[in-house]
Design a protein around this motif. Structure first.
Motif, short mmCIF file in Angstrom:
data_model
loop_
_atom_site.label_atom_id
_atom_site.label_comp_id
_atom_site.label_asym_id
_atom_site.label_seq_id
_atom_site.Cartn_x
_atom_site.Cartn_y
_atom_site.Cartn_z
N ILE A 1 0.76 -1.16 0.03
CA ILE A 1 0.13 -0.03 -0.05
C ILE A 1 1.02 1.27 0.11
O ILE A 1 0.75 2.00 -0.51
CB ILE A 1 -0.88 0.05 1.09
N ASN B 1 3.14 1.46 -3.50
CA ASN B 1 2.62 1.75 -4.27
C ASN B 1 1.48 2.90 -4.71
O ASN B 1 0.79 3.44 -5.50
CB ASN B 1 1.81 0.59 -4.97
N ARG B 2 1.35 3.47 -3.15
CA ARG B 2 0.45 4.58 -2.99
C ARG B 2 -0.87 4.18 -3.63
O ARG B 2 -1.45 4.81 -4.41
CB ARG B 2 0.78 5.75 -3.74
N LEU B 3 -1.40 3.23 -3.01
CA LEU B 3 -2.68 2.72 -3.42
C LEU B 3 -3.75 3.69 -2.86
O LEU B 3 -3.82 4.19 -1.54
CB LEU B 3 -2.73 1.36 -2.93
N ASP B 4 -4.87 3.90 -3.82
CA ASP B 4 -6.16 4.40 -3.05
C ASP B 4 -7.06 3.51 -2.51
O ASP B 4 -6.96 2.53 -2.61
CB ASP B 4 -6.67 5.31 -4.32
N LYS B 5 -8.19 4.07 -2.04
CA LYS B 5 -8.92 3.15 -1.36
C LYS B 5 -9.40 2.10 -2.04
O LYS B 5 -9.69 1.10 -1.72
CB LYS B 5 -10.23 4.05 -0.78
N SER B 6 -9.96 2.20 -3.27
CA SER B 6 -10.60 1.19 -4.09
C SER B 6 -9.67 0.22 -4.65
O SER B 6 -10.20 -0.77 -4.59
CB SER B 6 -11.25 1.90 -5.42
N GLN B 7 -8.30 0.46 -4.55
CA GLN B 7 -7.09 -0.42 -4.94
C GLN B 7 -6.92 -1.35 -3.72
O GLN B 7 -6.60 -2.56 -3.75
CB GLN B 7 -5.90 0.56 -5.41
N ILE B 8 -7.12 -0.61 -2.63
CA ILE B 8 -6.67 -1.25 -1.34
C ILE B 8 -7.92 -2.34 -1.05
O ILE B 8 -7.51 -3.54 -0.66
CB ILE B 8 -6.72 -0.45 0.11
N SER C 1 -7.04 -4.91 -12.89
CA SER C 1 -6.96 -3.39 -13.12
C SER C 1 -7.31 -3.41 -14.56
O SER C 1 -7.71 -2.54 -15.36
CB SER C 1 -5.65 -2.77 -12.59
#
Length: 61
Positions: free
Chosen positions: A16, A19-26, A50
């Motif tokens: 996380i 890769n600086r994942l956003d909420k939906s990616q998490i 994705s």
């Protein structure tokens, strides 16, 4: 992989952050953890998901 395992949670946290994942990616990643055998499998599943959503967005436009 078992999301309740401390080492798995630590690995997910690193992914996380790196890769600086956003909420939906998490959320997507958390859903895929249980069907993934290891970190490489998880990464492959994330890529596949994705690309699938990307293609669906193009088709819907």
């Amino acid at each position: 992989m078992n999301i309740n395992d401390k080492s798995v949670l630590e690995m997910l946290n690193k992914l996380i952050v790196i890769n600086r994942l956003d909420k939906s990616q998490i959320l997507q990643m958390v859903n895929l953890v249980s069907i993934s055998n290891d970190i490489n499998d998880l990464k492959d599943n994330l890529k596949w998901e994705s690309s699938k959503s990307f293609h669906q967005n193009i088709l819907n436009k």
